[in-house]
Design a protein around this motif. Structure first.
Motif, PDB file in Angstrom:
ATOM      1  N   MET A  46       0.853  -1.173   0.000  1.00  0.00           N
ATOM      2  CA  MET A  46       0.000   0.000   0.000  1.00  0.00           C
ATOM      3  C   MET A  46       0.896   1.233   0.000  1.00  0.00           C
ATOM      4  O   MET A  46       1.750   1.371   0.844  1.00  0.00           O
ATOM      5  CB  MET A  46      -0.892  -0.019   1.247  1.00  0.00           C
ATOM      6  CG  MET A  46      -1.835   1.156   1.341  1.00  0.00           C
ATOM      7  SD  MET A  46      -2.854   1.114   2.830  1.00  0.00           S
ATOM      8  CE  MET A  46      -3.889  -0.301   2.518  1.00  0.00           C
ATOM      9  N   SER A  47       0.692   2.117  -0.950  1.00  0.00           N
ATOM     10  CA  SER A  47       1.503   3.324  -1.020  1.00  0.00           C
ATOM     11  C   SER A  47       0.871   4.422  -0.175  1.00  0.00           C
ATOM     12  O   SER A  47      -0.293   4.351   0.193  1.00  0.00           O
ATOM     13  CB  SER A  47       1.618   3.788  -2.467  1.00  0.00           C
ATOM     14  OG  SER A  47       0.355   4.211  -2.931  1.00  0.00           O
TER      15      SER A  47
ATOM     16  N   GLU B 161      -0.027   7.222  -1.093  1.00  0.00           N
ATOM     17  CA  GLU B 161      -1.123   7.849  -1.810  1.00  0.00           C
ATOM     18  C   GLU B 161      -2.441   7.117  -1.596  1.00  0.00           C
ATOM     19  O   GLU B 161      -3.502   7.687  -1.789  1.00  0.00           O
ATOM     20  CB  GLU B 161      -0.824   7.911  -3.316  1.00  0.00           C
ATOM     21  CG  GLU B 161       0.341   8.812  -3.676  1.00  0.00           C
ATOM     22  CD  GLU B 161       1.696   8.158  -3.466  1.00  0.00           C
ATOM     23  OE1 GLU B 161       1.831   6.948  -3.731  1.00  0.00           O
ATOM     24  OE2 GLU B 161       2.618   8.843  -3.011  1.00  0.00           O
ATOM     25  N   SER B 162      -2.387   5.847  -1.227  1.00  0.00           N
ATOM     26  CA  SER B 162      -3.610   5.071  -1.080  1.00  0.00           C
ATOM     27  C   SER B 162      -4.089   4.975   0.364  1.00  0.00           C
ATOM     28  O   SER B 162      -5.010   4.237   0.656  1.00  0.00           O
ATOM     29  CB  SER B 162      -3.414   3.668  -1.657  1.00  0.00           C
ATOM     30  OG  SER B 162      -2.448   2.966  -0.920  1.00  0.00           O
TER      31      SER B 162
ATOM     32  N   PRO C  76      -6.319   5.806   3.245  1.00  0.00           N
ATOM     33  CA  PRO C  76      -7.629   6.453   3.334  1.00  0.00           C
ATOM     34  C   PRO C  76      -7.561   7.689   4.236  1.00  0.00           C
ATOM     35  O   PRO C  76      -6.954   7.657   5.304  1.00  0.00           O
ATOM     36  CB  PRO C  76      -8.528   5.386   3.960  1.00  0.00           C
ATOM     37  CG  PRO C  76      -7.793   4.099   3.830  1.00  0.00           C
ATOM     38  CD  PRO C  76      -6.336   4.444   3.764  1.00  0.00           C
TER      39      PRO C  76
ATOM     40  N   GLN D 156      -1.388   3.139   7.396  1.00  0.00           N
ATOM     41  CA  GLN D 156      -0.858   2.183   6.423  1.00  0.00           C
ATOM     42  C   GLN D 156      -0.522   0.856   7.106  1.00  0.00           C
ATOM     43  O   GLN D 156      -0.908  -0.211   6.637  1.00  0.00           O
ATOM     44  CB  GLN D 156       0.375   2.763   5.728  1.00  0.00           C
ATOM     45  CG  GLN D 156       0.889   1.864   4.622  1.00  0.00           C
ATOM     46  CD  GLN D 156       1.958   2.533   3.777  1.00  0.00           C
ATOM     47  OE1 GLN D 156       2.212   3.719   3.902  1.00  0.00           O
ATOM     48  NE2 GLN D 156       2.575   1.768   2.911  1.00  0.00           N
TER      49      GLN D 156
ATOM     50  N   ASN E 236      -3.840  -0.935   8.345  1.00  0.00           N
ATOM     51  CA  ASN E 236      -4.631  -1.504   7.245  1.00  0.00           C
ATOM     52  C   ASN E 236      -3.939  -2.716   6.639  1.00  0.00           C
ATOM     53  O   ASN E 236      -4.602  -3.700   6.288  1.00  0.00           O
ATOM     54  CB  ASN E 236      -4.930  -0.434   6.195  1.00  0.00           C
ATOM     55  CG  ASN E 236      -6.001   0.526   6.653  1.00  0.00           C
ATOM     56  OD1 ASN E 236      -6.762   0.246   7.577  1.00  0.00           O
ATOM     57  ND2 ASN E 236      -6.066   1.683   6.020  1.00  0.00           N
ATOM     58  N   GLU E 237      -2.622  -2.679   6.517  1.00  0.00           N
ATOM     59  CA  GLU E 237      -1.891  -3.837   5.991  1.00  0.00           C
ATOM     60  C   GLU E 237      -2.014  -5.040   6.921  1.00  0.00           C
ATOM     61  O   GLU E 237      -1.918  -6.180   6.476  1.00  0.00           O
ATOM     62  CB  GLU E 237      -0.412  -3.478   5.779  1.00  0.00           C
ATOM     63  CG  GLU E 237      -0.211  -2.563   4.578  1.00  0.00           C
ATOM     64  CD  GLU E 237       1.233  -2.116   4.404  1.00  0.00           C
ATOM     65  OE1 GLU E 237       2.084  -2.399   5.268  1.00  0.00           O
ATOM     66  OE2 GLU E 237       1.509  -1.457   3.380  1.00  0.00           O
TER      67      GLU E 237
END
Length: 110
Positions: free
Chosen positions: A1-2, A4-5, A7, A73, A76-77
Motif C-alpha cells: 500500500m503506497s 497515496e492510497s 484512506p 498504512q 490496514n496492511e
C-alpha cells in the motif's frame, strides 16, 4: 500500500462515538487530545496494536497527519480498517471539536 492510497477522512466526518487513535508523543497528548481517544505513540504501535479495536473503523490522528498516515498504512496492511484524519489535531482544534488536557490546563495542540 503506497502513501497515496492511505484512506483520509475530514475531521468533521469523524463520528462523535468513533474510535480515535492518537499516535502523538506523551507531551503532545497531555497538552490536548480528543476525549475518549486511545493514546498509543507511533513508536509503540507495533507492541500495543492489540489494544486497537479490529471490529470498528479507526480514525487515526497525530499533530498534522504524517505519523498518523504511517500508522494507518501499517494498521490496514495488518487487517484493521483505519483512516487518517486530515490535518490531525491541528485541524481538530481549528474545527472546534472537543478537546481535553491532562492536568486540567486549557487544552491546546503542542
Amino acid at each position: 500500500m503506497s502513501a497515496e492510497s492511505v484512506p483520509v477522512i475530514a475531521v468533521g466526518s469523524v463520528p462523535p462515538d468513533g474510535v480515535v487513535l492518537d499516535v502523538r508523543e506523551d507531551d503532545e497528548w497531555a497538552a490536548g487530545h480528543a476525549p475518549g481517544a486511545l493514546h498509543i505513540p507511533l513508536g509503540r504501535l507495533p507492541e500495543r496494536a492489540a489494544e486497537v479495536p479490529r471490529d470498528r473503523q479507526v480514525y487515526v490522528v497525530c499533530r498534522v497527519g504524517g505519523r498518523s498516515a504511517q500508522a494507518v498504512q501499517a494498521l490496514n496492511e495488518a487487517g484493521w480498517q483505519a483512516a487518517n484524519v486530515a490535518g490531525g489535531m491541528q485541524a481538530w482544534a481549528l474545527a472546534g471539536r472537543e478537546m481535553v488536557s491532562d492536568g486540567g490546563d486549557e487544552p491546546h495542540v503542542a
